[in-house]
Design a protein around this motif. Structure first.
Motif, PDB file in Angstrom:
ATOM      1  N   GLY A 153       0.751  -1.200  -0.144  1.00  0.00           N
ATOM      2  CA  GLY A 153       0.095   0.023  -0.082  1.00  0.00           C
ATOM      3  C   GLY A 153       0.727   1.392   0.273  1.00  0.00           C
ATOM      4  N   PRO A 154       0.198   2.412   0.116  1.00  0.00           N
ATOM      5  CA  PRO A 154       1.099   3.601   0.120  1.00  0.00           C
ATOM      6  C   PRO A 154       2.094   3.806   0.982  1.00  0.00           C
ATOM      7  CG  PRO A 154      -1.008   4.052  -0.362  1.00  0.00           C
ATOM      8  CD  PRO A 154      -1.211   2.681   0.517  1.00  0.00           C
ATOM      9  N   ALA A 155       1.770   3.408   2.312  1.00  0.00           N
ATOM     10  CA  ALA A 155       2.653   3.589   3.489  1.00  0.00           C
ATOM     11  C   ALA A 155       4.014   2.589   2.940  1.00  0.00           C
ATOM     12  CB  ALA A 155       2.292   3.171   5.002  1.00  0.00           C
ATOM     13  N   VAL A 156       3.779   1.385   2.766  1.00  0.00           N
ATOM     14  CA  VAL A 156       4.884   0.539   2.353  1.00  0.00           C
ATOM     15  C   VAL A 156       5.715   0.952   1.132  1.00  0.00           C
ATOM     16  CG1 VAL A 156       5.327  -1.963   1.535  1.00  0.00           C
ATOM     17  CG2 VAL A 156       3.583  -1.535   3.330  1.00  0.00           C
ATOM     18  N   ARG A 157       5.056   1.175   0.112  1.00  0.00           N
ATOM     19  CA  ARG A 157       5.722   1.942  -0.928  1.00  0.00           C
ATOM     20  C   ARG A 157       6.728   3.135  -0.533  1.00  0.00           C
ATOM     21  NH1 ARG A 157       0.895   1.575  -3.484  1.00  0.00           N
ATOM     22  NH2 ARG A 157       0.547   3.730  -3.597  1.00  0.00           N
ATOM     23  N   ASP A 158       6.054   4.055   0.273  1.00  0.00           N
ATOM     24  CA  ASP A 158       6.808   5.139   0.436  1.00  0.00           C
ATOM     25  C   ASP A 158       8.036   4.696   1.385  1.00  0.00           C
ATOM     26  OD1 ASP A 158       5.267   6.719  -0.596  1.00  0.00           O
ATOM     27  OD2 ASP A 158       4.016   7.359   1.281  1.00  0.00           O
ATOM     28  N   ALA A 159       8.092   3.663   2.459  1.00  0.00           N
ATOM     29  CA  ALA A 159       9.018   3.307   3.307  1.00  0.00           C
ATOM     30  C   ALA A 159      10.114   2.527   2.378  1.00  0.00           C
ATOM     31  CB  ALA A 159       8.503   2.296   4.324  1.00  0.00           C
ATOM     32  N   ALA A 160       9.702   1.825   1.370  1.00  0.00           N
ATOM     33  CA  ALA A 160      10.398   0.947   0.640  1.00  0.00           C
ATOM     34  C   ALA A 160      11.573   1.902  -0.405  1.00  0.00           C
ATOM     35  CB  ALA A 160       9.782  -0.095  -0.373  1.00  0.00           C
ATOM     36  N   ASP A 169      21.953  -1.268   4.750  1.00  0.00           N
ATOM     37  CA  ASP A 169      21.532  -1.294   6.123  1.00  0.00           C
ATOM     38  C   ASP A 169      20.016  -0.499   6.108  1.00  0.00           C
ATOM     39  OD1 ASP A 169      23.692  -1.980   6.864  1.00  0.00           O
ATOM     40  OD2 ASP A 169      24.744  -0.216   7.719  1.00  0.00           O
ATOM     41  N   ASP A 170      19.682   0.477   5.410  1.00  0.00           N
ATOM     42  CA  ASP A 170      18.267   1.105   5.521  1.00  0.00           C
ATOM     43  C   ASP A 170      17.484  -0.154   4.597  1.00  0.00           C
ATOM     44  OD1 ASP A 170      18.918   3.521   6.253  1.00  0.00           O
ATOM     45  OD2 ASP A 170      19.766   3.928   4.287  1.00  0.00           O
ATOM     46  N   ILE A 171      17.660  -1.046   3.719  1.00  0.00           N
ATOM     47  CA  ILE A 171      16.999  -1.885   3.227  1.00  0.00           C
ATOM     48  C   ILE A 171      16.612  -2.996   4.255  1.00  0.00           C
ATOM     49  CG2 ILE A 171      16.969  -3.897   1.378  1.00  0.00           C
ATOM     50  CD1 ILE A 171      16.569  -1.365  -0.002  1.00  0.00           C
ATOM     51  N   ALA A 172      17.673  -3.245   4.968  1.00  0.00           N
ATOM     52  CA  ALA A 172      17.513  -4.305   6.055  1.00  0.00           C
ATOM     53  C   ALA A 172      16.573  -3.781   7.154  1.00  0.00           C
ATOM     54  CB  ALA A 172      18.939  -4.658   6.740  1.00  0.00           C
ATOM     55  N   VAL A 173      16.849  -2.558   7.730  1.00  0.00           N
ATOM     56  CA  VAL A 173      15.786  -1.901   8.501  1.00  0.00           C
ATOM     57  C   VAL A 173      14.348  -2.034   7.973  1.00  0.00           C
ATOM     58  CG1 VAL A 173      15.033   0.076   9.702  1.00  0.00           C
ATOM     59  CG2 VAL A 173      17.476  -0.594   9.789  1.00  0.00           C
ATOM     60  N   PHE A 174      14.177  -1.711   6.712  1.00  0.00           N
ATOM     61  CA  PHE A 174      12.920  -1.785   6.141  1.00  0.00           C
ATOM     62  C   PHE A 174      12.294  -3.155   6.310  1.00  0.00           C
ATOM     63  CE2 PHE A 174      10.394  -2.953   2.199  1.00  0.00           C
ATOM     64  CZ  PHE A 174       9.352  -2.563   2.574  1.00  0.00           C
ATOM     65  N   LEU A 175      13.163  -4.229   5.750  1.00  0.00           N
ATOM     66  CA  LEU A 175      12.780  -5.588   5.926  1.00  0.00           C
ATOM     67  C   LEU A 175      12.535  -6.125   7.253  1.00  0.00           C
ATOM     68  CD1 LEU A 175      14.950  -7.030   3.288  1.00  0.00           C
ATOM     69  CD2 LEU A 175      12.536  -6.780   2.762  1.00  0.00           C
ATOM     70  N   ASN A 176      13.434  -5.909   8.280  1.00  0.00           N
ATOM     71  CA  ASN A 176      13.266  -6.295   9.682  1.00  0.00           C
ATOM     72  C   ASN A 176      12.104  -5.651  10.563  1.00  0.00           C
ATOM     73  OD1 ASN A 176      15.373  -7.907   8.928  1.00  0.00           O
ATOM     74  ND2 ASN A 176      17.047  -6.577   9.907  1.00  0.00           N
ATOM     75  N   SER A 177      11.973  -4.243  10.114  1.00  0.00           N
ATOM     76  CA  SER A 177      11.013  -3.741  11.017  1.00  0.00           C
ATOM     77  C   SER A 177       9.992  -2.707  10.451  1.00  0.00           C
ATOM     78  CB  SER A 177      11.466  -3.050  12.259  1.00  0.00           C
ATOM     79  OG  SER A 177      12.457  -2.172  11.898  1.00  0.00           O
ATOM     80  N   GLY A 178      10.589  -1.924   9.317  1.00  0.00           N
ATOM     81  CA  GLY A 178       9.815  -0.807   8.698  1.00  0.00           C
ATOM     82  C   GLY A 178       8.676  -1.352   7.957  1.00  0.00           C
ATOM     83  N   TRP A 179       8.577  -2.532   7.507  1.00  0.00           N
ATOM     84  CA  TRP A 179       7.641  -3.010   6.554  1.00  0.00           C
ATOM     85  C   TRP A 179       6.423  -3.250   7.438  1.00  0.00           C
ATOM     86  CZ3 TRP A 179       6.853  -8.584   5.250  1.00  0.00           C
ATOM     87  CH2 TRP A 179       5.756  -8.916   4.302  1.00  0.00           C
ATOM     88  N   GLU A 180       6.691  -3.686   8.430  1.00  0.00           N
ATOM     89  CA  GLU A 180       5.613  -4.207   9.637  1.00  0.00           C
ATOM     90  C   GLU A 180       4.895  -2.599  10.074  1.00  0.00           C
ATOM     91  OE1 GLU A 180       4.034  -6.537  10.377  1.00  0.00           O
ATOM     92  OE2 GLU A 180       5.394  -8.195   9.064  1.00  0.00           O
ATOM     93  N   LYS A 181       5.803  -1.752  10.305  1.00  0.00           N
ATOM     94  CA  LYS A 181       5.266  -0.432  10.754  1.00  0.00           C
ATOM     95  C   LYS A 181       4.249   0.162   9.608  1.00  0.00           C
ATOM     96  CE  LYS A 181       8.885   0.544  13.915  1.00  0.00           C
ATOM     97  NZ  LYS A 181      10.151   1.407  14.243  1.00  0.00           N
ATOM     98  N   ALA A 182       4.884   0.018   8.305  1.00  0.00           N
ATOM     99  CA  ALA A 182       4.012   0.564   7.079  1.00  0.00           C
ATOM    100  C   ALA A 182       2.946  -0.118   6.993  1.00  0.00           C
ATOM    101  CB  ALA A 182       5.117   0.552   5.935  1.00  0.00           C
ATOM    102  N   LYS A 183       2.892  -1.345   6.926  1.00  0.00           N
ATOM    103  CA  LYS A 183       1.648  -2.195   7.015  1.00  0.00           C
ATOM    104  C   LYS A 183       0.471  -1.800   7.746  1.00  0.00           C
ATOM    105  CE  LYS A 183       2.989  -6.408   7.084  1.00  0.00           C
ATOM    106  NZ  LYS A 183       2.989  -7.966   7.239  1.00  0.00           N
TER     107      LYS A 183
END
Length: 385
Positions: A153-160, A169-183
């Motif tokens: 969705g919009p939030a996940v796309r923006d975070a990615a 390291d930013d990619i790893a943070v997104f995959l480890n926690s940022g994705w869930e927060k964006a969802k």
């Protein structure tokens, strides 16, 4: 560094030192110890110091290796020999495993999986991961992040997108926690749309929230726009079929934003419809009152017309009786007059005088008129009864 300088100075001066020693060799016994003033063991230790200093100067030297090298430099020649023969390799292995653990602790899913596999193997497996496998695993994580961005969705796309604009390291943070927060942010957004949207948007949002995140993302990416269009179509239909107030409110909403359309469908439509019903009721009541007034006026006029007709009939009836009475009076008067005249003649013949006939005639006329009036009075009384 003073030791390095000393070593380099010794190396530079070695020819000058060796030359005099060679020149005097014929005068003395043969000396196999090496250059004058430097014994063979000392030269070896200086070489060892230089080798250790090179390790310390290497920017890729790990913390453990660095500490072991400094300890050897501060130790005895034997310590330096032991370090170069055994200690450095043990320290390098420890450093590689520490580095592996550090990568494992903050890497993305693919990196963590590959690091765990290497950690369970030999030091060669660890070093193969650090030299080759790490890069491959990082690329796998980037592919994974791109896939999530394409379906999120919009939030996940923006975070990615933000992660791709940074480092691994930013990619790893997104995959480890940022994705869930964006969802979670996308779910919150969907809940807000369910609360403020029109009927179609609300139904679609609630259905998405009852499903998976993929359903939420699909709603935010395409379903929301379709539901908004459905709400606009509904509003247009109400503008065509609704009463005056509904039509006016619907057209005003269509001239505004979707928020205006949603507000109309959620509350404005009911309010406008209530107004139309109230206006229709008031109009019906007014029509009933007006019709009742008309009916009353017609009834009153009919009553007046009836009374007038009855009065006319009575007047007409009274006129006929009067005429009949006058005819009777005239007949009686004539008869009386004739009789009186005859009587007068007879009286005259007997010497009664000329005035007597007139007196007799007047009396007879009065009697006849009284009789006629009496008859007329009785007939009127009979008619009124």
């Amino acid at each position: 560094m003073s030791r390095v300088s000393a070593v380099l100075t010794a190396v530079a001066l070695a020819p000058a030192i060796l030359f005099p020693a060679s020149a005097s060799a014929t005068d003395t016994s043969t000396d196999t110890a090496g250059p004058a003033g430097i014994s063979a063991p000392d030269q070896a230790d200086e070489d060892n110091r230089v080798a250790i200093l090179r390790i310390i100067a290497d920017k890729n030297t790990g913390r453990g290796l660095m500490e072991a090298a400094q300890t050897a430099m501060n130790g005895t020649p034997e310590d330096r020999v032991q370090f170069l023969k055994v200690g450095q390799f043990k320290a390098r292995e420890d450093d590689d495993r520490v580095r592996l653990m550090q990568i494992l602790s903050k890497g993305g899913p693919a990196v963590r999986e590959a690091a765990n596999t290497a950690m369970s193997g030999t030091i060669e497996d660890v070093r193969a991961f650090l030299t080759v496998g790490l890069k491959i695993a990082q690329d796998d994580d980037r592919v994974h992040a791109a896939q999530l961005m394409s379906v999120g969705g919009p939030a996940v796309r923006d975070a990615a997108n933000a992660a791709f604009n940074g480092t691994y390291d930013d990619i790893a943070v997104f995959l480890n926690s940022g994705w869930e927060k964006a969802k979670s942010a996308d779910r919150v957004h969907t809940s807000q749309l369910a609360e403020t949207g029109g009927p179609a948007v609300r139904a679609a949002a609630l259905a998405a929230l009852d499903g998976t995140y993929a359903d939420v993302a699909a709603f935010l990416n395409t379903g929301w726009a379709k539901a908004k269009s459905a709400d606009r179509v509904h509003t247009s239909q109400l503008a065509e079929t609704g009463g005056p107030a509904v039509r006016a409110a619907a057209l005003a909403a269509l001239d505004g934003t979707y928020a205006d359309v949603a507000a109309f469908l959620n509350t404005g439509w009911a309010e406008a419809e209530a107004k139309d019903k109230a206006d229709a009721k008031a109009a019906a009541e007014k029509a009933v009152e007006e019709q009742a007034a008309k009916d009353k006026a017609v009834a009153e006029q009919a009553a007046k017309d009836k009374a007038a007709a009855e009065q006319t009939a009575r007047d007409k009836a009274n006129g006929t009786v009067t005429q009949a009475g006058l005819t009777s009076i005239t007949s009686t008067t004539t008869t009386s007059t004739t009789t009186a005249s005859t009587t007068a003649t007879e009286l005259a013949a007997t010497g009664g005088g000329t005035d007597l006939p007139w007196q007799i005639g007047g009396g007879a006329a009065a009697v006849g008129l009284g009789a006629a009036l009496l008859v007329a009075s009785r007939r009127r009384s009979g008619t009124e009864v």
